[in-house]
Design an enzyme around this catalytic site. Structure first.
Site, PDB file in Angstrom:
ATOM      1  N   PRO A   2      44.662  21.293  75.266  1.00 30.33           N
ATOM      2  CA  PRO A   2      44.247  22.389  74.392  1.00 30.33           C
ATOM      3  C   PRO A   2      43.779  23.600  75.195  1.00 30.33           C
ATOM      4  CG  PRO A   2      43.188  20.323  73.779  1.00 30.33           C
ATOM      5  CD  PRO A   2      43.812  20.122  75.125  1.00 30.33           C
ATOM      6  N   HIS A  91      40.668   5.082  69.978  1.00 31.27           N
ATOM      7  CA  HIS A  91      40.232   6.112  70.916  1.00 31.27           C
ATOM      8  C   HIS A  91      39.177   7.026  70.316  1.00 31.27           C
ATOM      9  CE1 HIS A  91      43.256   4.774  73.657  1.00 31.27           C
ATOM     10  NE2 HIS A  91      44.243   5.079  72.850  1.00 31.27           N
ATOM     11  N   ARG A 110      41.331  10.020  76.916  1.00 31.67           N
ATOM     12  CA  ARG A 110      40.880  10.155  78.300  1.00 31.67           C
ATOM     13  C   ARG A 110      39.375  10.338  78.432  1.00 31.67           C
ATOM     14  NH1 ARG A 110      45.769  12.426  80.411  1.00 31.67           N
ATOM     15  NH2 ARG A 110      44.837  13.324  82.232  1.00 31.67           N
ATOM     16  N   ARG A 257      47.662  21.432  90.843  1.00 28.99           N
ATOM     17  CA  ARG A 257      48.240  21.521  89.499  1.00 28.99           C
ATOM     18  C   ARG A 257      49.732  21.832  89.597  1.00 28.99           C
ATOM     19  NH1 ARG A 257      44.409  19.176  88.754  1.00 28.99           N
ATOM     20  NH2 ARG A 257      42.507  19.792  87.690  1.00 28.99           N
TER      21      ARG A 257
END
Length: 267
Positions: A2, A91, A110, A257
């Site tokens: 997001p 989750h 996560r 990244r």
DNA sequence: CAATGATCCTGTCCGC
DNA sequence: TGCGGACAGGATCATT
């Protein structure tokens, strides 16, 4: 993942569903997901929602009783408007209870996401070190020049830094640099004002387009009704094999990244 | 002070 | 089919 458009899409969803409803409690289902500010005054619940705010990638829910709830989805977090009694995801890390019949589970495989409850007066101490909002008039080429002129890091890294500009993440930075025709590994300080105008223009354009398409659902991101966004259909380089002009895309690792770019289009 | 690297974490994917 | 390892990455913290 997001980023600004996804976070704003979630807020838009809250405005349509939770509205100014009463939050009766927030339960924590995973250690550390819900954080209570030590300066918290009285019991913050129940209280009705007064207003919504977004700063960078933070969702901020202001309550009528001078408390606020700060939600950060990090990479895999989502909020789903649900009815009490609906089954619980394995989750689920926290749950916002609304009135007598609704709940907003915070689902985050996560576990990096956080929900912080604090006095509204203390929100600033949690939402720190943020640069300009990219969609605001404050975000201009001159602003970027001033931010980047002394930087030693590549442009990709500088744009991911939330203190440069607030709300960009890996997907949109890759897309912005493709549209602005700038290689992600270029030295930040070496980029001149006309190019920075391109960066600013395309940043605003990409974010606006993504917002109009309810964000990008690459993996976990979902809207408040658990539907996907649609902007993943319009990505030009992120996780692509070739760019819109059919040049092969390369993936460079910058600051740990993945950085998708077109070596032909981007200089 | 700024830049870099490790860390948190689990689902997914790849090669053998 | 199963297993180990790489990978995904936002923000924070420690180190350089």
């Amino acid at each position: 993942m997001p980023e600004l458009p996804e976070v704003q899409t979630v807020i838009n969803g809250l405005q349509d569903t939770l509205k100014n409803g009463v939050i009766t409690s927030i339960e924590c289902n995973y250690p550390g997901t819900v954080i209570y500010d030590p300066e918290l005054g009285d019991e913050p619940f129940p209280s009705a929602v007064k207003a919504y705010e977004r700063r960078g990638k933070y969702i901020i829910i202001h309550l009528e009783n001078a408390h606020s709830i700060i939600v950060h989805l990090r990479m895999t977090g989502k909020l789903v408007w649900s009815t009490v009694g609906e089954e619980t995801s394995k989750h689920q890390r926290a749950c916002i209870l609304v009135g007598d019949h609704h709940k907003i589970p915070f689902i985050d495989p996560r576990t990096f996401g956080k929900i912080t409850i604090c006095l509204t007066a203390n929100v600033g101490s949690y939402v720190t070190k943020l640069g300009a909002e990219p969609l605001s008039p404050e975000f201009t080429a001159d602003y970027l020049l001033q931010k980047l002129s002394r930087k030693k890091s590549p442009i990709k890294t500088a744009l991911l830094d939330q203190s440069t500009v607030a709300g960009l993440g890996n997907i949109y930075v890759c897309e912005i640099l493709y549209r602005a025709k700038i290689r992600p590994d270029r030295d930040s300080a070496g980029i001149r004002l006309p190019k920075l105008r391109e960066v600013v223009k395309h940043t605003k354009a990409v974010l606006a387009e993504a917002l109009a398409n309810n964000g990008t659902s690459i993996s976990d991101f979902r809207r408040i009704d658990d539907k996907t966004g649609e902007f993943q259909n319009f990505l030009r380089v992120y996780q692509k094999k070739s760019c819109p002009l059919d040049h092969p895309i390369e993936n460079l690792r910058i600051a740990g990244r993945s950085s998708f770019y077109c070596p032909v289009c981007q200089k």
